[in-house]
Design an enzyme around this catalytic site. Sequence first.
Site, PDB file in Angstrom:
ATOM      1  N   GLU A 144      12.492 -13.843 -18.806  1.00 47.66           N
ATOM      2  CA  GLU A 144      12.109 -12.782 -18.638  1.00 47.66           C
ATOM      3  C   GLU A 144      10.751 -12.161 -19.371  1.00 47.66           C
ATOM      4  O   GLU A 144       9.589 -11.462 -19.124  1.00 47.66           O
ATOM      5  CB  GLU A 144      12.713 -11.406 -18.445  1.00 47.66           C
ATOM      6  CG  GLU A 144      12.726 -10.252 -17.913  1.00 47.66           C
ATOM      7  CD  GLU A 144      12.216  -9.411 -16.717  1.00 47.66           C
ATOM      8  OE1 GLU A 144      12.263 -11.021 -16.193  1.00 47.66           O
ATOM      9  OE2 GLU A 144      11.250  -7.969 -16.878  1.00 47.66           O
ATOM     10  N   TRP A 167      -3.395  -1.923  -1.236  1.00 48.82           N
ATOM     11  CA  TRP A 167      -2.885  -3.454  -2.414  1.00 48.82           C
ATOM     12  C   TRP A 167      -3.813  -4.448  -1.373  1.00 48.82           C
ATOM     13  O   TRP A 167      -2.885  -4.504   0.086  1.00 48.82           O
ATOM     14  CB  TRP A 167      -1.790  -3.164  -2.609  1.00 48.82           C
ATOM     15  CG  TRP A 167      -1.880  -4.249  -3.643  1.00 48.82           C
ATOM     16  CD1 TRP A 167      -2.270  -4.581  -4.892  1.00 48.82           C
ATOM     17  CD2 TRP A 167      -1.807  -6.012  -2.992  1.00 48.82           C
ATOM     18  NE1 TRP A 167      -1.647  -6.351  -5.291  1.00 48.82           N
ATOM     19  CE2 TRP A 167      -1.617  -7.267  -4.235  1.00 48.82           C
ATOM     20  CE3 TRP A 167      -0.524  -7.066  -1.630  1.00 48.82           C
ATOM     21  CZ2 TRP A 167      -1.251  -8.658  -4.321  1.00 48.82           C
ATOM     22  CZ3 TRP A 167      -1.030  -7.601  -1.619  1.00 48.82           C
ATOM     23  CH2 TRP A 167      -1.023  -8.589  -2.798  1.00 48.82           C
ATOM     24  N   LYS A 172       7.678 -10.805 -18.434  1.00 49.21           N
ATOM     25  CA  LYS A 172       6.728  -9.483 -18.914  1.00 49.21           C
ATOM     26  C   LYS A 172       5.453  -9.463 -19.649  1.00 49.21           C
ATOM     27  O   LYS A 172       4.628  -8.441 -19.535  1.00 49.21           O
ATOM     28  CB  LYS A 172       7.904  -8.447 -19.947  1.00 49.21           C
ATOM     29  CG  LYS A 172       7.740  -7.037 -19.260  1.00 49.21           C
ATOM     30  CD  LYS A 172       8.751  -6.944 -18.460  1.00 49.21           C
ATOM     31  CE  LYS A 172       8.512  -7.489 -17.426  1.00 49.21           C
ATOM     32  NZ  LYS A 172       9.190  -7.402 -15.790  1.00 49.21           N
ATOM     33  N   CYS A 227       0.855  -1.366   0.092  1.00 46.28           N
ATOM     34  CA  CYS A 227       0.097  -0.070   0.220  1.00 46.28           C
ATOM     35  C   CYS A 227       0.772   1.413  -0.300  1.00 46.28           C
ATOM     36  O   CYS A 227       2.378   1.274  -0.025  1.00 46.28           O
ATOM     37  CB  CYS A 227      -0.315  -0.299   1.340  1.00 46.28           C
ATOM     38  SG  CYS A 227      -1.927  -1.950   1.743  1.00 46.28           S
ATOM     39  N   GLU A 275       1.841 -10.686 -17.183  1.00 46.02           N
ATOM     40  CA  GLU A 275       1.836  -9.752 -16.067  1.00 46.02           C
ATOM     41  C   GLU A 275       0.677  -8.807 -16.523  1.00 46.02           C
ATOM     42  O   GLU A 275      -0.060  -8.142 -15.705  1.00 46.02           O
ATOM     43  CB  GLU A 275       3.284  -9.593 -15.517  1.00 46.02           C
ATOM     44  CG  GLU A 275       4.254  -8.015 -15.167  1.00 46.02           C
ATOM     45  CD  GLU A 275       5.049  -8.025 -14.172  1.00 46.02           C
ATOM     46  OE1 GLU A 275       5.220  -7.834 -14.462  1.00 46.02           O
ATOM     47  OE2 GLU A 275       4.107  -7.902 -13.366  1.00 46.02           O
ATOM     48  N   LYS A 311       3.851  -2.832  -7.099  1.00 44.61           N
ATOM     49  CA  LYS A 311       4.696  -2.240  -7.421  1.00 44.61           C
ATOM     50  C   LYS A 311       5.834  -3.373  -6.212  1.00 44.61           C
ATOM     51  O   LYS A 311       7.263  -3.902  -6.920  1.00 44.61           O
ATOM     52  CB  LYS A 311       4.937  -1.062  -7.696  1.00 44.61           C
ATOM     53  CG  LYS A 311       7.077  -0.747  -7.809  1.00 44.61           C
ATOM     54  CD  LYS A 311       6.917  -1.258  -8.927  1.00 44.61           C
ATOM     55  CE  LYS A 311       8.031  -1.181  -9.930  1.00 44.61           C
ATOM     56  NZ  LYS A 311       8.767  -1.998 -11.430  1.00 44.61           N
ATOM     57  N   ARG A 330       1.994   1.974  -5.987  1.00 46.09           N
ATOM     58  CA  ARG A 330       1.999   0.482  -4.899  1.00 46.09           C
ATOM     59  C   ARG A 330       0.257  -0.741  -4.325  1.00 46.09           C
ATOM     60  O   ARG A 330       0.626  -1.212  -3.603  1.00 46.09           O
ATOM     61  CB  ARG A 330       2.422   1.403  -3.530  1.00 46.09           C
ATOM     62  CG  ARG A 330       3.664   2.397  -3.466  1.00 46.09           C
ATOM     63  CD  ARG A 330       3.939   2.429  -2.399  1.00 46.09           C
ATOM     64  NE  ARG A 330       4.540   1.694  -1.074  1.00 46.09           N
ATOM     65  CZ  ARG A 330       5.553   1.126  -1.024  1.00 46.09           C
ATOM     66  NH1 ARG A 330       6.811   1.309  -2.026  1.00 46.09           N
ATOM     67  NH2 ARG A 330       5.671   0.175  -0.325  1.00 46.09           N
ATOM     68  N   HIS A 348      10.080 -32.690 -24.066  1.00 45.30           N
ATOM     69  CA  HIS A 348      10.086 -33.653 -23.409  1.00 45.30           C
ATOM     70  C   HIS A 348       8.479 -33.366 -23.076  1.00 45.30           C
ATOM     71  O   HIS A 348       8.065 -33.921 -21.738  1.00 45.30           O
ATOM     72  CB  HIS A 348      11.153 -33.563 -22.471  1.00 45.30           C
ATOM     73  CG  HIS A 348      12.338 -33.770 -22.854  1.00 45.30           C
ATOM     74  ND1 HIS A 348      13.287 -35.437 -23.374  1.00 45.30           N
ATOM     75  CD2 HIS A 348      13.718 -33.181 -23.412  1.00 45.30           C
ATOM     76  CE1 HIS A 348      14.409 -34.977 -23.981  1.00 45.30           C
ATOM     77  NE2 HIS A 348      14.619 -34.018 -24.057  1.00 45.30           N
ATOM     78  N   ASN A 369       0.561   0.583   5.977  1.00 43.20           N
ATOM     79  CA  ASN A 369       1.049  -0.411   4.943  1.00 43.20           C
ATOM     80  C   ASN A 369       1.628  -1.631   5.572  1.00 43.20           C
ATOM     81  O   ASN A 369       2.844  -1.275   6.670  1.00 43.20           O
ATOM     82  CB  ASN A 369       1.347   0.530   4.789  1.00 43.20           C
ATOM     83  CG  ASN A 369       2.771  -0.535   3.217  1.00 43.20           C
ATOM     84  OD1 ASN A 369       2.420  -1.611   2.846  1.00 43.20           O
ATOM     85  ND2 ASN A 369       4.142   0.237   3.031  1.00 43.20           N
ATOM     86  N   GLY A 370       0.922  -2.836   5.435  1.00 44.47           N
ATOM     87  CA  GLY A 370       2.255  -4.023   6.283  1.00 44.47           C
ATOM     88  C   GLY A 370       0.773  -5.033   5.965  1.00 44.47           C
ATOM     89  O   GLY A 370       0.303  -4.681   6.136  1.00 44.47           O
TER      90      GLY A 370
HETATM   91  O1  M6R Z   1      11.139  -4.517  -5.611  1.00 44.23           O
HETATM   92  P1  M6R Z   1      11.532  -6.200  -5.992  1.00 44.23           P
HETATM   93  O2  M6R Z   1      12.856  -5.921  -7.109  1.00 44.23           O
HETATM   94  O3  M6R Z   1      12.201  -6.265  -5.510  1.00 44.23           O
HETATM   95  O4  M6R Z   1      10.599  -6.352  -6.642  1.00 44.23           O
HETATM   96  C1  M6R Z   1      10.831  -7.579  -7.176  1.00 44.23           C
HETATM   97  C2  M6R Z   1       9.540  -8.288  -7.731  1.00 44.23           C
HETATM   98  O5  M6R Z   1       8.421  -8.007  -7.107  1.00 44.23           O
HETATM   99  C3  M6R Z   1       9.275  -7.164  -8.873  1.00 44.23           C
HETATM  100  O6  M6R Z   1      10.547  -7.802 -10.281  1.00 44.23           O
HETATM  101  C4  M6R Z   1       8.463  -8.135 -10.242  1.00 44.23           C
HETATM  102  O7  M6R Z   1       8.501  -9.443 -10.509  1.00 44.23           O
HETATM  103  C5  M6R Z   1       8.022  -7.000 -11.215  1.00 44.23           C
HETATM  104  N1  M6R Z   1       6.341  -6.579 -10.881  1.00 44.23           N
HETATM  105  C6  M6R Z   1       8.271  -7.909 -12.339  1.00 44.23           C
HETATM  106  O8  M6R Z   1       7.926  -6.821 -13.492  1.00 44.23           O
END
Ligand code: M6R
Length: 606
Positions: free
Chosen positions: A479, A75, A483, A2, A486, A601, A27, A502, A99-100
């Site tokens: 990666e 969130w 990308k 959050c 998500e 994020k 966030r 396989h 937040n937490g």
């Molecule tokens: O802030 P961080 O790099 O530790 O975050 C790690 C992951 O949560 C972050 O890379 C997440 O996978 C992204 N949404 C990917 O685009």
Amino acid sequence: MCGIVGYLGKKDCTKVLLDSLSKLEYRGYDSAGIAVFENDSIKVAKTKGRIAQLEERINHEGGIKGNCGIGHTRWATHGEPSDVNSHPHGDANISIVHNGIIENYSKIKSFLETKGYVFESQTDTETVAKLLDFYYDGDPLNTIKNVLGEIEGSYALGILFKDFPDRIYAVRKDSPLIVGIGDDEAFIASDVPAFLKYTNKYYLLDTNEIVVLSNDGVEIFDKHGAPIEKELMVADWDMEAAEKGGYEHFMLKEINEQPAAINATISPRIKDGMPDLSECGLTQEKLAAYSNIFVVACGTAMHAGLVGKYVIESIGRIPVIVDVASEFRYRNPIVTDKDLVIVVSQSGETADTLEALKLSRKKGADTLAIVNVVGSSIAREADMVIYTHAGPEISVASTKAYSVQIAVFYLLAFELAYAKGAISQEECIRLTKELQSVPATLEIVLKQDELCKYVASTLVNAENLLYIGRGLDYALSMEGSLKLKEISYIHSESYAAGELKHGTISLVTDTMPIIAVATQRDLFDKTVSNAKEVKARGGKVIFVSHSYINVDDDVADYKIGLPTIDDLLMPMVAVVPLQLIAYYTSVLRGNDVDKPRNLAKSVTVE
Ligand code: M6R
């Protein structure tokens, strides 16, 4: 996860809070709310939905006028996104944003119920609001201290007490919270962009330090209640860095910022043509002496570690174990004081990565953090820190943070390989120079924007998709796959190209596009064979490789050609079309690119 903010000053507090919250929406964005002192009463507005809906609601209800208040963008963890679960929580006397996660909230709730408290929401936060009320003795500091003695878990809290108008109290543990200091005004926030428009000066808070913002200034107290002095930090991010700057989305802006971000990250760490990471205490002697290297991270940051593994092992000849932080921390990993544990994180606040770091330190390993956010929890916890200089990354989908993370892994691998005598000084200088050429090469790749958009248009109706590659291309394709899934919500997986037959190849039909990454020339023919196998079964192949290499129609339907640099460094180049394809697929499907569903994020909960 959050975002929390607070403002005390001479400006229209509601306006500042809404503006600051809009900078923190990355966030979490399922609900939002504010609480502001209006004529010495606490007035609250909150709603399910985005900041824009909150603003509408406030205006509809006649506005809130004041100079001191707190705000929240959520969130959801406990309880669905709804008006009642939105923050702030509390009553006319005490209002809080959080937040937490309060881990022992059920126990506290049961206790408070025996004292007659009635709960409205499903949130853990409401228990803290009511516990503050239970302990309230007319002295906010004492009340907060008592509550901190009871709650377990992670928290950043902003608190208003009706009896103390025009004061904000705040405290944190394992969730980020900073204090912005402007001219005749002060802020609390989860992150710098929230107040960057007003000030770039801020204090970092340590665990259970309590800050009080009042018209007399900002006071910070340690966990025993003794006043303390803190060092004033200055963020070198400017306001434009946190704005879209003419781009339709932050993600596109951040993809385009990669050349500058890589340059800013590597340039200060190259001396006389050689990598030099000694700024963080990582000397060549130290580097050469480690038995194993662990890379521990989550999501995209973990994928950066996978590229790091291939590069370090290939030229440095030290075993590198890459693990997702949420697994590493619970599997009693075999880490010793002869090992180096590298944690990678854009935000520096990812809960699992932070705990993995703490565990590694307990086991006696040296720890190195590769982190983007200065003064973040992970940066403060690690023995050594290398800051990436990507600037603020706002889009939930990480792009430029990945590129700068792998740039640091290259510097590390070159220095390590040289320190171990695995490569000569000439070779180290050559590779470093090649790395320095990456930003200019990326400018060329970024011009392929239209081609990537066209390729994306061929994927838009797909329900499933595969990425394949070998070696470094396999690491990179993971990666690419993350990308795409998500932000486009198309199911996608990444496979080592040789593994496809396989089992997974049975999924291939003419409705299953495959993105084959083939930049490693020693493995090229093998990947081509795998692409042919896919084509022979009706699959559509998008082939990403060097532009000078031609492929026949029985290999690929579309080809994205890349400028050639040393194969070892090709992931830095090839990641760009993968990011652009994901971006345009999401745009064409009409998704909210920067704020994909269900995500946030910064993942500060397990
Ligand atoms: O802030 P961080 O790099 O530790 O975050 C790690 C992951 O949560 C972050 O890379 C997440 O996978 C992204 N949404 C990917 O685009």
